[in-house]
Design a protein around this motif. Structure first.
Motif, PDB file in Angstrom:
ATOM      1  N   TRP A 170      -7.231  -2.879  -4.279  1.00 26.75           N
ATOM      2  CA  TRP A 170      -6.905  -3.986  -3.386  1.00 26.75           C
ATOM      3  C   TRP A 170      -7.884  -5.166  -3.496  1.00 26.75           C
ATOM      4  O   TRP A 170      -7.486  -6.334  -3.482  1.00 26.75           O
ATOM      5  CB  TRP A 170      -6.797  -3.483  -1.946  1.00 26.75           C
ATOM      6  N   ARG A 180      10.504  -7.485  15.602  1.00 29.09           N
ATOM      7  CA  ARG A 180       9.150  -7.839  15.153  1.00 29.09           C
ATOM      8  C   ARG A 180       8.177  -7.842  16.336  1.00 29.09           C
ATOM      9  O   ARG A 180       7.049  -7.357  16.244  1.00 29.09           O
ATOM     10  CB  ARG A 180       9.242  -9.216  14.484  1.00 29.09           C
ATOM     11  N   SER A 204       6.882 -10.432   5.006  1.00 29.31           N
ATOM     12  CA  SER A 204       7.954  -9.428   5.011  1.00 29.31           C
ATOM     13  C   SER A 204       9.286 -10.010   5.504  1.00 29.31           C
ATOM     14  O   SER A 204      10.344  -9.664   4.969  1.00 29.31           O
ATOM     15  CB  SER A 204       7.543  -8.217   5.849  1.00 29.31           C
ATOM     16  N   PRO A 250       3.236  -7.102   2.133  1.00 29.22           N
ATOM     17  CA  PRO A 250       4.023  -6.931   0.918  1.00 29.22           C
ATOM     18  C   PRO A 250       4.231  -8.234   0.131  1.00 29.22           C
ATOM     19  O   PRO A 250       4.215  -9.322   0.680  1.00 29.22           O
ATOM     20  CB  PRO A 250       5.366  -6.405   1.431  1.00 29.22           C
ATOM     21  N   PHE A 265       0.842  -1.199   0.000  1.00 32.36           N
ATOM     22  CA  PHE A 265       0.000   0.000   0.000  1.00 32.36           C
ATOM     23  C   PHE A 265       0.879   1.252   0.000  1.00 32.36           C
ATOM     24  O   PHE A 265       2.087   1.169   0.225  1.00 32.36           O
ATOM     25  CB  PHE A 265      -0.926  -0.008   1.221  1.00 32.36           C
ATOM     26  N   GLY A 269      -3.246 -13.654   0.872  1.00 35.40           N
ATOM     27  CA  GLY A 269      -4.251 -12.574   0.819  1.00 35.40           C
ATOM     28  C   GLY A 269      -3.738 -11.267   1.388  1.00 35.40           C
ATOM     29  O   GLY A 269      -4.530 -10.400   1.768  1.00 35.40           O
TER      30      GLY A 269
END
Ligand SMILES: N[C@@H](CCC(=O)N[C@@H](CS)C(=O)NCC(=O)O)C(=O)O
Length: 208
Positions: free
Chosen positions: A38, A95, A63, A51, A8, A48
């Protein structure tokens, strides 16, 4: 190999990947998906979600997997197994912090922001700083003399926390210095200057 990074038009989970590619001067198509597009793209994504990095015919999502793939390709994974494991461990710790940040941003920003800054963040950053000092007392990068994929994630994580609270790093001077140093890397600096003109949101809900 042509690269296309789909995400996005926010910083979110893609920004450390963008920073890595920019710093290593790897050309890529920075594909920014609009909310309208999207609905059509989502069913085509493996989980679904984005990135997604398209590398030739290879579609890579998640990611962490994208970062580690690029780390292997561009020599950003440490010099030996011990360093690689340390880099992975550091990344997973980042993370965890990011998940706490995202929970607050998306779930409890109005009522939870101050408590997050005051009660959660200092301890989290202090732990990270202690770990960061393992190699060369934190004077260079996560794993010592050479940058790794975790450095891009660390830089972005510190950067978004400075947006949340400009004094966030005052209690962790070694991390603060790392952030300042990293922002001066020529390719990063040029990218940050260019990005500042556009100022994309950090998160999908506009809170930061
Ligand atoms: N574990 C995944 C999480 C990916 C993820 O949460 N992506 C979000 C954006 S940050 C997304 O695609 N949201 C749209 C959706 O789920 O429909 C990763 O690290 O890549």
């Amino acid at each position: 190999m042509a690269l296309k990074l789909s995400y996005f038009d926010i910083r979110g989970l893609a920004e450390p990947i963008r920073l890595l590619l920019v710093d290593k001067q790897v050309a890529f198509d920075d594909h920014r998906i609009s909310r309208d597009q999207w609905a059509e793209i989502k069913p085509k994504m493996i989980f679904g979600q984005v990135p997604c990095l398209l590398s030739g015919d290879e579609e890579i999502v998640q990611s962490g997997a994208i970062l580690r793939h690029l780390a292997r390709v561009h020599g950003l994974n440490g010099n030996n197994e011990t360093e690689t494991t340390f880099i992975d461990m550091f990344f997973e710790g980042l993370r965890d912090l990011h998940n706490k940040y995202a929970q607050m941003i998306y779930g409890n920003y109005e009522n939870g922001k101050e408590a997050y800054i005051k009660d959660t963040l200092p301890g989290e950053l202090a732990r990270l700083e202690k770990l960061f000092r393992t190699y060369k007392n934190g004077e260079h990068y996560v794993a010592g003399d050479k940058e790794s994929y975790a450095d891009y994630v660390l830089f972005e994580e510190l950067d978004i926390h400075l947006i949340l609270s400009p004094t966030a790093l005052d209690g962790t001077p070694i991390l603060k210095k790392f952030h300042e140093r990293f922002a001066e890397r020529p390719n990063i600096k040029a990218y940050l200057n260019k990005r500042a003109a556009v100022n994309p949101p950090v998160n999908g809900n506009g809170k930061q």
